[in-house]
Design a protein around this motif. Structure first.
Motif, short mmCIF file in Angstrom:
data_model
loop_
_atom_site.label_atom_id
_atom_site.label_comp_id
_atom_site.label_asym_id
_atom_site.label_seq_id
_atom_site.Cartn_x
_atom_site.Cartn_y
_atom_site.Cartn_z
N MET A 80 0.74 -1.04 0.04
CA MET A 80 0.05 0.01 -0.07
C MET A 80 0.93 1.18 -0.08
SD MET A 80 -2.96 1.06 2.75
CE MET A 80 -1.88 1.47 4.02
N GLU A 81 0.61 2.16 -0.73
CA GLU A 81 1.19 3.50 -0.60
C GLU A 81 0.09 4.62 -0.41
OE1 GLU A 81 1.26 1.44 -3.48
OE2 GLU A 81 3.42 0.60 -2.99
N LEU A 82 0.93 5.64 0.49
CA LEU A 82 0.26 6.78 0.95
C LEU A 82 0.80 7.92 0.25
CD1 LEU A 82 -0.48 5.90 4.61
CD2 LEU A 82 -2.10 5.76 2.69
N VAL A 112 3.94 1.16 2.39
CA VAL A 112 3.79 -0.10 3.62
C VAL A 112 3.86 -1.39 2.97
CG1 VAL A 112 1.88 -0.68 5.20
CG2 VAL A 112 2.11 1.72 4.47
N ALA A 113 4.12 -2.47 3.52
CA ALA A 113 4.45 -3.70 3.23
C ALA A 113 4.50 -4.65 4.43
CB ALA A 113 5.76 -3.94 2.46
N ASP A 114 4.07 -5.87 4.00
CA ASP A 114 4.05 -6.82 5.19
C ASP A 114 5.41 -7.45 5.51
OD1 ASP A 114 1.28 -6.64 5.31
OD2 ASP A 114 0.71 -7.95 3.69
N SER A 115 6.39 -7.25 4.75
CA SER A 115 7.60 -8.04 4.89
C SER A 115 8.69 -7.11 4.37
CB SER A 115 7.78 -9.21 4.20
OG SER A 115 7.65 -9.23 2.87
N GLU A 116 10.01 -7.33 4.92
CA GLU A 116 10.99 -6.69 4.45
C GLU A 116 11.34 -6.72 3.08
OE1 GLU A 116 15.85 -6.45 5.51
OE2 GLU A 116 14.58 -7.48 7.13
N GLU A 117 11.12 -7.90 2.51
CA GLU A 117 11.45 -8.22 1.33
C GLU A 117 10.43 -7.34 0.27
OE1 GLU A 117 11.05 -10.60 3.35
OE2 GLU A 117 13.13 -11.17 3.69
N GLU A 118 9.18 -7.40 0.57
CA GLU A 118 8.34 -6.77 -0.19
C GLU A 118 8.34 -5.16 -0.14
OE1 GLU A 118 5.07 -6.01 -2.51
OE2 GLU A 118 5.92 -7.73 -2.20
N ARG A 163 9.13 -2.67 -3.31
CA ARG A 163 8.17 -1.59 -3.56
C ARG A 163 9.01 -0.38 -3.67
NH1 ARG A 163 2.34 -2.28 -0.67
NH2 ARG A 163 1.99 -4.41 -1.33
N TRP A 164 9.99 0.02 -2.56
CA TRP A 164 10.78 1.17 -2.46
C TRP A 164 11.50 1.03 -3.79
CZ3 TRP A 164 12.24 5.88 -1.37
CH2 TRP A 164 13.52 6.15 -1.54
#
Length: 250
Positions: free
Chosen positions: A1-3, A12-18, A22-23
């Protein structure tokens, strides 16, 4: 998710890898359009009850700074959750506003009615900025109560030694109880979000967090405050249709 808000971006992500994926996608995409990302002011926060170290890097392999507190749109978020950090930041901001107005509000020659008006319209809104999403336990309520009463006692000139009750001071000044004001703000926000079908705020509010809560007395959640508010307003238990959307153990 992005704000997104103006030039502020939260990923925002559920894991470090995700989060890393995204970043990198955002950074590469923006810099391909000529937008330079200032990685020195870009921060990472891991929301967890325990200390969790994350290693997020930019396209130059430089590690982003990890923090325990993160401010977004003037609201302070704490890595361990809860609202005390955000609340204490608003308390400090309210006292700064008080000092800005001290030449007027501390002047005994000014009408008390005017001082109360200044407090209600220029200081209390600073204190309650973002209060609609605060989780309020006993300690949070105590902090707000103590802050407000210190200000109101300064307006009236009544000290603690005079043993005048807080309810009497509020009645004399015509100021509503601070925690009742927070309840009103929270319920207004809840109704506003509830009516917005498909909006990210409603999706987040009604989402089910996986896992089970730890043993012992669980920490109070924002949804618990809403249930209490609705129960007191209706004189009965909270409506299941509106609020029973998550696993009681989750």
């Amino acid at each position: 998710m992005e704000l997104l808000f103006a030039d502020d971006l939260v990923v925002v992500a559920d894991s470090e890898e995700e989060l890393q994926r995204r970043w990198m996608r955002w950074q590469i995409g923006m810099e391909s359009k000529g937008l330079k990302v200032n990685t020195k002011t870009t921060e990472v926060m891991a929301s967890s009850r325990r200390d969790v170290e994350v290693n997020i890097k930019d396209i130059d392999n430089a590690r982003l700074k990890q923090v325990q507190e993160f401010k977004y749109l003037r609201v302070t978020l704490d890595a361990r959750g809860g609202s005390q950090v955000a609340m204490r930041a608003r308390v400090a901001a309210a006292w700064n506003k008080w000092r800005e107005l001290s030449g007027v509000i501390s002047n005994r020659k000014m009408p008390r009615k005017l001082n109360v008006k200044l407090y209600s319209t220029m200081i209390r809104p600073v204190l309650l900025y973002g209060a609609e999403v605060w989780t309020m336990g006993k300690e949070e309520k105590r902090i707000l109560e103590a802050t407000e009463m210190r200000m109101l006692r300064r307006i009236t000139g009544v000290t603690l030694r005079e043993r005048e009750r807080s309810t009497d001071i509020r009645r004399e000044l015509g100021v509503r109880d601070m925690n009742e004001k927070v309840k009103e703000i929270r319920m207004r926000w809840y109704g506003h979000v509830k009516r917005r079908e498909g909006h990210p705020a409603k999706v987040a509010m009604e989402s089910i967090v996986p896992g089970r809560r730890p043993r012992g007395r669980p920490k109070k959640r924002w949804r618990d405050n809403v249930k209490e508010d609705m129960s007191r307003t209706s004189g009965r238990g909270p409506g299941k249709r509106d609020l029973e959307t998550e696993d009681p153990g989750g």
